[in-house]
Scaffold this motif. Structure first.
Motif, short mmCIF file in Angstrom:
data_model
loop_
_atom_site.label_atom_id
_atom_site.label_comp_id
_atom_site.label_asym_id
_atom_site.label_seq_id
_atom_site.Cartn_x
_atom_site.Cartn_y
_atom_site.Cartn_z
N ILE A 230 0.83 -1.20 0.00
CA ILE A 230 0.00 0.00 0.00
C ILE A 230 0.87 1.26 0.00
N ALA A 231 1.94 1.23 0.79
CA ALA A 231 2.83 2.39 0.83
C ALA A 231 3.45 2.63 -0.55
N ARG A 232 3.81 1.55 -1.25
CA ARG A 232 4.37 1.72 -2.58
C ARG A 232 3.32 2.25 -3.54
N LEU A 233 2.11 1.70 -3.47
CA LEU A 233 1.04 2.18 -4.36
C LEU A 233 0.79 3.66 -4.14
N ASP A 234 0.81 4.11 -2.90
CA ASP A 234 0.62 5.53 -2.62
C ASP A 234 1.67 6.38 -3.33
N GLU A 250 -7.57 18.24 -12.37
CA GLU A 250 -8.14 17.72 -11.13
C GLU A 250 -8.31 16.22 -11.23
N VAL A 251 -7.81 15.52 -10.21
CA VAL A 251 -8.03 14.08 -10.12
C VAL A 251 -9.47 13.86 -9.68
N LEU A 252 -10.23 13.18 -10.51
CA LEU A 252 -11.64 12.95 -10.22
C LEU A 252 -11.86 11.64 -9.47
N LYS A 253 -10.99 10.67 -9.72
CA LYS A 253 -11.21 9.38 -9.10
C LYS A 253 -9.93 8.56 -9.16
N PHE A 254 -9.62 7.89 -8.03
CA PHE A 254 -8.58 6.87 -8.04
C PHE A 254 -9.26 5.55 -8.37
N LEU A 255 -8.68 4.82 -9.31
CA LEU A 255 -9.27 3.59 -9.79
C LEU A 255 -8.33 2.43 -9.46
N GLY A 256 -8.29 2.04 -8.20
CA GLY A 256 -7.39 0.97 -7.78
C GLY A 256 -5.95 1.41 -7.92
N ASP A 257 -5.28 0.98 -8.99
CA ASP A 257 -3.88 1.33 -9.21
C ASP A 257 -3.73 2.38 -10.31
#
Length: 390
Positions: A230-234, A250-257
């Motif tokens: 998770i830390a790496r994905l962040d 603008e970031v509208l949505k995080f989609l998993g990775d």
């Protein structure tokens, strides 16, 4: 009530920020004849990066606001008067900063440099179970009178602090609402929600350059990676998201990775400008993603698709759980373009509308059929750097 009480109530109802509240409060106390040299309020917050906001008023500088991060100076608080008061379960303390107490706390040296003689400290609890991290606030006041605060001055300050606390609490809750919307919904969408655009189905059609990004190989890595995944994905998501914000998107949505971002086309920002911003964000994201990869044994490639078109920007979802995002054919096309990155062996795919506005050279990838779309589309990618100066 006196004018000061009326003023605090007015600020509580309509005031906009804590800095103005503290400045006005301290200056009005000084106007009543209390020779203040310093006033201080510390307010905790619920923020992913900021632990507490400190507000320091002095006669020479006015009010200075500082956000203290979760990581910074944890030990400094433990050595402060407020930490001592919390440990000893005291809500009121009063120290003279000369004599026996001169070296008790480091802040006393700051008070002496300002010409102060004592330090009046108070803790107030908000006691809201639904927001336990908003525990309350700490306030302190110092005077330049040689003998320190007079008893009637202390009584005056203590009589006003409950009103000041209510005003501070209202402002803190509003700031918290704004911060949470900015963090979880996005800056533009958050402001729209605050303006009352909260009904399901409400929204507007806008034209925007779209950026769709996804990590290649993350799903496979997730099957074998350890607890630091998770830390790496962040860090990867930060490498994608920060350039979007820096380029005015603008970031509208995080989609998993991965993520979906938009660069709206407005009267202030042309089609060419929005597309160029999206391309610059994509370039920076690829560079920063590679920097993250250099810290790990298994690299993760970043695939990005850039498209432009009309999208519906507004509220969608269930009656009690809404999402403020963009939907429409242009979003679907961007997603399907990104899916071709692997087979076309390139990290960035541009639609013809984005390629036409590119500030750097591009090359054609030929015509391709996107899933669910009858007509073929000519797709492009960024030309090698060597071609930029050719």
């Amino acid at each position: 009530m006196t004018n000061l009480e009326d003023w605090i109530i007015e600020q509580g109802l309509r005031g906009s920020d804590m800095a103005s509240l503290l400045s006005g409060f301290a200056e009005r106390l000084a106007g009543e004849g209390i020779p203040l040299v310093r006033a201080y309020i510390a307010l905790p917050t619920v923020n992913p990066t900021i632990r507490v906001y400190t507000h320091v008023w002095t006669r020479s500088a006015g009010t200075v606001v500082e956000g203290v991060s979760h990581e910074r100076n944890a030990d400094a608080f433990e050595l402060s008067p407020f930490a001592y008061m919390m440990r000893t379960e005291q809500e009121s303390c009063h120290w003279h900063v000369y004599g026996p107490d001169a070296d008790r706390f480091g802040v006393f040296e700051d008070i002496r440099r300002l010409g102060g003689t004592d330090y009046l400290a108070r803790l107030f609890s908000f006691g809201n179970a639904s927001a336990p991290d908003l525990r309350g606030f700490g306030a302190s006041f110092s005077t330049s009178r040689p003998e320190g605060f007079r008893p009637e001055e202390i009584a005056r300050i203590d009589g006003l602090l409950p009103l000041l606390g209510l005003a501070a609490y209202r402002m803190t809750l509003f700031d918290l609402t704004v911060a949470m919307l900015d963090t979880y919904v996005g800056l533009s969408a958050g402001r729209r929600v605050l303006r009352g655009e909260i009904r399901r189905g409400s929204g507007t059609t806008i034209e925007a350059a779209l950026l769709f990004a996804d990590l290649r190989g993350f799903t496979t890595l997730a099957d074998t990676a350890g607890p630091d995944l998770i830390a790496r994905l962040d860090r990867h998501l930060e490498a994608m998201a920060d350039p979007v914000a820096e380029q005015g998107g603008e970031v509208l949505k995080f989609l998993g990775d991965g993520l979906l971002a938009a660069f709206p086309i407005t009267e202030e920002r042309s089609h060419e400008s929005a597309c160029a911003a999206a391309i610059r964000a994509a370039q920076a994201a690829l560079e920063r993603n590679e920097a993250v990869n250099r810290q790990h044994e298994t690299p993760l490639s970043l695939d990005i698709a850039l498209h432009c078109g009309d999208v519906f920007y507004g509220n969608i979802g269930a009656a009690g759980r809404l999402d403020f995002t963009v939907i429409g054919p242009a979003v679907n096309e961007a997603s399907r373009m990104e899916a071709l990155c692997s087979s076309l062996d390139c990290s960035v795919i541009l639609s013809d509308r984005v390629a036409a506005a590119s500030p750097v050279p591009v090359r054609s990838l030929g015509r391709h059929r996107l899933r669910g779309i009858a007509a073929e589309r000519e797709l492009f990618t960024l030309a090698p750097v060597s071609a930029w100066t050719a």
